[in-house]
Write a protein that holds these residues in place. Structure first.
Motif, PDB file in Angstrom:
ATOM      1  N   ALA A 217       0.868  -1.189   0.000  1.00 56.49           N
ATOM      2  CA  ALA A 217       0.000   0.000   0.000  1.00 56.49           C
ATOM      3  C   ALA A 217       0.898   1.230   0.000  1.00 56.49           C
ATOM      4  O   ALA A 217       1.825   1.323   0.799  1.00 56.49           O
ATOM      5  N   ARG A 218       0.612   2.162  -0.908  1.00 55.17           N
ATOM      6  CA  ARG A 218       1.363   3.421  -0.946  1.00 55.17           C
ATOM      7  C   ARG A 218       0.392   4.558  -0.654  1.00 55.17           C
ATOM      8  O   ARG A 218      -0.516   4.837  -1.431  1.00 55.17           O
ATOM      9  N   LEU A 238      -1.128   2.115  12.594  1.00 52.86           N
ATOM     10  CA  LEU A 238      -1.608   2.221  11.215  1.00 52.86           C
ATOM     11  C   LEU A 238      -1.144   1.026  10.379  1.00 52.86           C
ATOM     12  O   LEU A 238      -1.937   0.424   9.645  1.00 52.86           O
ATOM     13  N   VAL A 239       0.124   0.688  10.493  1.00 52.03           N
ATOM     14  CA  VAL A 239       0.644  -0.454   9.731  1.00 52.03           C
ATOM     15  C   VAL A 239      -0.093  -1.729  10.123  1.00 52.03           C
ATOM     16  O   VAL A 239      -0.467  -2.546   9.271  1.00 52.03           O
ATOM     17  N   GLY A 240      -0.339  -1.890  11.416  1.00 48.95           N
ATOM     18  CA  GLY A 240      -1.065  -3.070  11.875  1.00 48.95           C
ATOM     19  C   GLY A 240      -2.467  -3.141  11.285  1.00 48.95           C
ATOM     20  O   GLY A 240      -2.935  -4.218  10.883  1.00 48.95           O
ATOM     21  N   ALA A 241      -3.138  -1.982  11.209  1.00 51.70           N
ATOM     22  CA  ALA A 241      -4.484  -1.942  10.633  1.00 51.70           C
ATOM     23  C   ALA A 241      -4.446  -2.314   9.153  1.00 51.70           C
ATOM     24  O   ALA A 241      -5.260  -3.117   8.677  1.00 51.70           O
ATOM     25  N   PHE A 242      -3.493  -1.750   8.424  1.00 50.81           N
ATOM     26  CA  PHE A 242      -3.383  -2.041   6.997  1.00 50.81           C
ATOM     27  C   PHE A 242      -3.065  -3.518   6.766  1.00 50.81           C
ATOM     28  O   PHE A 242      -3.555  -4.123   5.805  1.00 50.81           O
ATOM     29  N   VAL A 248       0.788  -6.296   3.061  1.00 52.43           N
ATOM     30  CA  VAL A 248       1.981  -6.764   3.757  1.00 52.43           C
ATOM     31  C   VAL A 248       2.896  -5.583   4.079  1.00 52.43           C
ATOM     32  O   VAL A 248       3.442  -5.479   5.177  1.00 52.43           O
ATOM     33  N   TYR A 249       3.047  -4.683   3.110  1.00 54.60           N
ATOM     34  CA  TYR A 249       3.922  -3.532   3.268  1.00 54.60           C
ATOM     35  C   TYR A 249       3.103  -2.241   3.170  1.00 54.60           C
ATOM     36  O   TYR A 249       2.154  -2.152   2.394  1.00 54.60           O
ATOM     37  N   VAL A 250       3.515  -1.227   3.932  1.00 49.36           N
ATOM     38  CA  VAL A 250       2.836   0.061   3.932  1.00 49.36           C
ATOM     39  C   VAL A 250       3.885   1.146   3.734  1.00 49.36           C
ATOM     40  O   VAL A 250       4.838   1.251   4.510  1.00 49.36           O
TER      41      VAL A 250
END
Length: 273
Positions: A217-218, A238-242, A248-250
């Motif tokens: 995700a970008r 935020l990373v955990g939510a995504f 996998v990657y933010v």
């Protein structure tokens, strides 16, 4: 100038006598719906197409705005996700989306006695790469804003002049625009992006995009908001939510959000095809 264009739009609808508006709830098609209703009353109908590429909050906005305008509003389902030409996500993906939309609307309009279907294409859209416009033209759809030469800025000015509270609403193209050309689009991917963008908007952020490429995700934000975002956001949460959404990657785009960024690769994509 704006008053002249408003008069031209009003005259255009008077000549039509009855019109069905392809109504997404965006600022353009909502202005068209407002003017059509002011001129035609119950002889104007706004119709919104629902599919997995439409954010649920956008549909809710469309409903609320239609009520405020007073125009009759109906919802239909479209099935562009059943078309492999669409889900393969070629550079002309929008052609297949608008083909599905207007192949669905046209028989309904004929059945209900509406001789014209109109959309919210504005004069600026004609200068961008918009293959969906071709599909609409092939099916006889008219674009009143473009016909009178009204730009996006003028659409917002006119909406504000007419007292429409959403005159400065950010542009919100369909969720399929979040994927690089050539990457297959699936319902699961659309839902993942939609949930991620809704998460960011609940943090108070606007005018943003979550671009999806593979498992990455970008996040694109207005450039002036990037520093504040980094300093004030719990990035780990935020990373955990995504990741719960399926990424996998933010990452964060340091250039920031810029309209039309998806199409900056078009020359090289078209050359390689």
């Amino acid at each position: 100038m704006l008053e002249t264009k408003l008069a031209q739009l009003q005259a255009l609808f008077q000549d039509m006598e009855q019109a069905l508006i392809a109504y997404s709830g965006g600022v353009d098609s909502t202005l068209v719906a407002k003017i059509a209703f002011d001129v035609l009353g119950d002889r104007a109908l706004a119709m919104t197409a629902v599919s997995p590429s439409l954010l649920p909050e956008e549909l809710e906005d469309a409903k609320i705005q239609a009520v405020q305008i007073g125009i009759t509003h109906q919802i239909i389902q479209t099935h562009e996700m059943d078309n492999p030409n669409y889900t393969a996500n070629p550079v002309n993906r929008c052609y297949f989306c608008k083909s599905e939309l207007h192949d669905t609307l046209k028989p309904l309009a004929q059945q209900m006695g509406y001789p014209y279907i109109v959309d919210g294409v504005n004069a600026d859209d004609l200068r961008d790469y918009r293959p969906g416009i071709q599909a609409a033209k092939e099916r006889g759809v008219r674009s009143p804003l473009a016909e009178v030469g009204m730009t996006k800025a003028e659409v917002r000015q006119m909406s504000q002049h007419l007292g429409l509270p959403w005159w400065d609403k950010p542009a919100q193209p369909c969720l399929s625009s979040r994927f690089p050309y050539g990457e297959e689009i699936t319902v699961a991917k659309l839902q993942r992006v939609g949930r991620a963008e809704m998460y960011l908007r609940k943090l108070g952020l606007q005018n943003l995009r979550v671009r999806s490429e593979g498992d990455t995700a970008r996040i694109e934000l207005p450039p002036e908001k990037i520093k504040e975002f980094i300093l004030t956001t719990d990035l780990q949460t935020l990373v955990g939510a995504f990741q719960e959404f399926g990424f996998v990657y933010v990452t964060l785009d340091l250039e920031g959000y810029r309209s039309g960024k998806l199409n900056q690769v078009l020359p090289q994509v078209m050359t390689s095809v």
